[in-house]
Design an enzyme around this catalytic site. Structure first.
Site, PDB file in Angstrom:
ATOM      1  CG  HIS A  83      -1.868   1.150   1.246  1.00 23.18           C
ATOM      2  ND1 HIS A  83      -3.219   0.968   1.417  1.00 23.18           N
ATOM      3  CD2 HIS A  83      -1.709   2.489   1.096  1.00 23.18           C
ATOM      4  CE1 HIS A  83      -3.840   2.137   1.376  1.00 23.18           C
ATOM      5  NE2 HIS A  83      -2.927   3.077   1.181  1.00 23.18           N
ATOM      6  CG  HIS A 116      -0.736   7.128  -1.048  1.00 17.20           C
ATOM      7  ND1 HIS A 116      -1.947   7.302  -1.672  1.00 17.20           N
ATOM      8  CD2 HIS A 116      -0.995   6.437   0.095  1.00 17.20           C
ATOM      9  CE1 HIS A 116      -2.911   6.770  -0.925  1.00 17.20           C
ATOM     10  NE2 HIS A 116      -2.354   6.226   0.155  1.00 17.20           N
ATOM     11  CE  LYS A 126      -7.881   2.207  -0.618  1.00 21.39           C
ATOM     12  NZ  LYS A 126      -6.773   3.088  -0.304  1.00 21.39           N
ATOM     13  CG  HIS A 167      -9.980   4.844   3.338  1.00 19.92           C
ATOM     14  ND1 HIS A 167      -8.751   5.434   3.513  1.00 19.92           N
ATOM     15  CD2 HIS A 167     -10.758   5.271   4.365  1.00 19.92           C
ATOM     16  CE1 HIS A 167      -8.798   6.210   4.603  1.00 19.92           C
ATOM     17  NE2 HIS A 167      -9.998   6.117   5.133  1.00 19.92           N
ATOM     18  CG  HIS A 180      -4.917   2.431   5.794  1.00 16.04           C
ATOM     19  ND1 HIS A 180      -6.268   2.456   6.047  1.00 16.04           N
ATOM     20  CD2 HIS A 180      -4.768   3.069   4.614  1.00 16.04           C
ATOM     21  CE1 HIS A 180      -6.885   3.092   5.073  1.00 16.04           C
ATOM     22  NE2 HIS A 180      -5.993   3.466   4.183  1.00 16.04           N
ATOM     23  CG  ASP A 196      -1.715   4.930   3.954  1.00 19.91           C
ATOM     24  OD1 ASP A 196      -1.765   5.290   2.759  1.00 19.91           O
ATOM     25  OD2 ASP A 196      -2.517   5.341   4.818  1.00 19.91           O
TER      26      ASP A 196
HETATM   27  O1  DOR Z   1      -3.458   9.504   5.662  1.00 19.61           O
HETATM   28  C1  DOR Z   1      -3.798   9.186   4.538  1.00 19.61           C
HETATM   29  N1  DOR Z   1      -3.229   9.724   3.445  1.00 19.61           N
HETATM   30  N2  DOR Z   1      -4.773   8.293   4.400  1.00 19.61           N
HETATM   31  C2  DOR Z   1      -5.293   8.006   3.213  1.00 19.61           C
HETATM   32  O2  DOR Z   1      -6.192   7.215   3.175  1.00 19.61           O
HETATM   33  C3  DOR Z   1      -4.820   8.678   1.982  1.00 19.61           C
HETATM   34  C4  DOR Z   1      -3.486   9.202   2.145  1.00 19.61           C
HETATM   35  C5  DOR Z   1      -3.079  10.179   1.065  1.00 19.61           C
HETATM   36  O3  DOR Z   1      -3.308   9.911  -0.107  1.00 19.61           O
HETATM   37  O4  DOR Z   1      -2.505  11.227   1.396  1.00 19.61           O
HETATM   38 ZN    ZN Z   2      -3.365   5.060   1.486  1.00 18.24          ZN
END
Ligand code: DOR
Ligand code: ZN
Length: 343
Positions: free
Chosen positions: A12, A14, A98, A135, A173, A246
Site C-alpha cells: 500500500h 502513494h 481500490k 479504505h 491500514h 501507506d
Molecule cells: O493519511 C492518509 N493519506 N490516508 C489516506 O487514506 C490517503 C493518504 C493520502 O493519499 O494522502
Molecule cells: Zn493510502
C-alpha cells in the site's frame, strides 16, 4: 546485530505523480521490490489505460540499476463498469481495485457514494478474482472520527463478505482491535495491511506538546489498546496481516495549515521503522514473514528472490526532504532510527 530477510514489498503506497516521482520513487525502490500503488491522483486512475500510463511514468523515475515493479490499482467510482474489471484482470499491470468511500480521505471526492451502485462491478471482481482494497471508514459527519473504522465493519464490510464470500478483500491500514478481530475471524480471502506509524504511535502523538500535523493520517491514530492489537496481529503467525506502509507524501505547507492534509511519509525508512516495532515486541523473527512472504502469497505472486540486510546501527533522518519545488517532513524528521539498511 544483522538481520537478513527476503526483499520485501509494500502492499500500500502513494507515489503521487509528475515531478515529485523523482523524489519519492527512489526511496521506495531502495527497500521494496514491488509496491501496490494507490490510484488517488487528481484526476484519479480509473481505467486500465490510465494505470498503464501511470506505471510508465513511475518506471521512468526508478534510478538506473535499481529494480522496482509498480503493481497498479484502479480507483473505483460509482460508474466503473464491469467491463473495466475484466480488462484489468487481463492486463499485466493492474493487480487490484481500490474503494474510497467518497469524502473519506485525500482525493476521495470521486469515490463511491452508494454501495448499491457498485454491486455488479464488485460481482465481476469476485467472478474474475481481482482483489478489492478498502479504505475502511464511514464518512458520516455524525459518527465520531475514532469510531469510523469500527462502524465501517458493521455497515459495509460484514455485509459485503456475506454477499461475496469468495471475493478477495484487503482492509487497508487497519487501526483498531475491532478490525484485527474481524480479519482474524474471516476466511483466508480477507486480509489487512498494517502501517509502521500505526504500529509505533498511538493517538497521544497527535498532541505531544502541541498539535502535530505530521502525525495526522487517516484512519487517524487510535488509543494504545488498539496499537497493541495491531502489534499482536503483525507479529503473530496469522497470514492475513502483512506490510503496507501507506506512505503518503504531502508538501510541508499542505500539512502545516489550518486544514492540513492526512498522510504520513515513511518511504525513506519504512523497513527500519517496522524493525523497531518488531524488536520492541520481541518478534524480529516474524518480520520476514510479515514484510516479504504473506503479501505475495495473498496476491498469488512469487516471493522475491533478492535479500536485504538490516543492521542495528543508528541512522539519522533528515529534518526535511525534497518534494518537487517544495519539501516534505518525513516520519522521525531530525531524529534517528535504531536500524539501517546495509549498503
Ligand atoms: O493519511 C492518509 N493519506 N490516508 C489516506 O487514506 C490517503 C493518504 C493520502 O493519499 O494522502
Ligand atoms: Zn493510502
Amino acid at each position: 546485530m544483522r538481520l537478513e530477510i527476503t526483499k520485501p514489498d509494500d502492499w500500500h503506497l502513494h507515489l503521487r505523480d509528475g515531478a515529485v516521482l523523482r523524489d519519492v520513487v527512489p526511496a521506495a525502490a531502495r527497500q521494496f521490490e514491488r509496491a501496490i500503488v494507490m490510484p488517488n491522483l487528481k484526476p484519479p486512475v480509473t481505467t486500465v489505460a490510465e494505470a498503464e500510463a501511470y506505471r510508465r511514468r513511475i518506471l521512468d523515475a526508478v534510478p538506473a540499476g535499481e529494480s522496482f515493479d509498480p503493481l497498479m490499482t484502479l480507483y473505483l467510482t460509482d460508474r466503473t463498469p464491469p467491463s473495466e474489471i475484466e480488462a484489468a484482470k487481463r492486463s499485466a499491470a493492474v493487480h487490484a481495485v481500490k474503494i474510497y468511500p467518497a469524502g473519506a480521505t485525500t482525493n476521495s471526492e470521486n469515490g463511491v457514494t452508494d454501495w448499491g451502485l457498485i454491486r455488479e462491478t464488485v460481482a465481476e471482481m469476485a467472478r474474475v478474482d481481482l482483489p478489492l482494497l478498502m479504505h475502511g471508514e464511514v464518512t458520516d459527519a455524525e459518527i465520531d472520527v475514532f469510531d469510523r473504522e469500527r462502524v465501517f465493519l458493521e455497515r459495509h464490510l460484514s455485509p459485503l463478505c456475506a454477499d461475496f464470500p469468495n471475493l478477495r478483500v484487503v482492509l487497508e491500514h487497519v487501526t483498531t482491535a475491532d478490525s484485527v478481530a474481524f480479519v482474524r475471524s474471516a476466511g483466508d480471502n480477507v486480509a489487512a495491511t498494517i502501517t509502521a506509524h500505526h504500529l509505533l504511535w498511538n493517538r497521544n502523538e497527535l498532541f505531544r506538546g502541541g498539535i502535530r500535523p505530521h502525525a495526522f493520517c487517516l484512519p487517524v491514530l487510535k488509543r494504545e489498546r488498539h496499537r497493541q492489537a495491531l502489534v499482536e496481529a503483525a507479529t503473530s503467525d496469522d497470514a492475513s496481516f502483512f506490510l503496507g506502509t501507506d506512505s503518503a507524501p504531502h508538501a510541508r505547507g499542505r500539512k502545516e495549515s489550518d486544514c492540513g492534509c492526512a498522510g504520513i511519509y515513511t518511504a525513506h525508512a519504512a523497513l527500519e521503522l517496522y524493525a523497531e516495532a518488531f524488536e520492541d515486541a520481541g518478534a524480529l523473527d516474524k518480520l520476514e514473514s510479515f514484510a516479504s512472504h504473506r503479501g505475495p502469497d495473498f496476491y498469488g505472486l512469487p516471493r522475491n528472490e533478492g535479500k536485504v540486510s538490516l543492521v542495528r546501527e543508528e541512522q539519522e533522518i533528515a529534518a526535511e526532504l525534497p518534494y518537487g519545488d517544495e519539501v516534505l517532513i518525513p516520519m522521525r524528521a531530525g531524529e534517528k532510527t535504531r536500524w539501517r539498511i546495509a549498503d
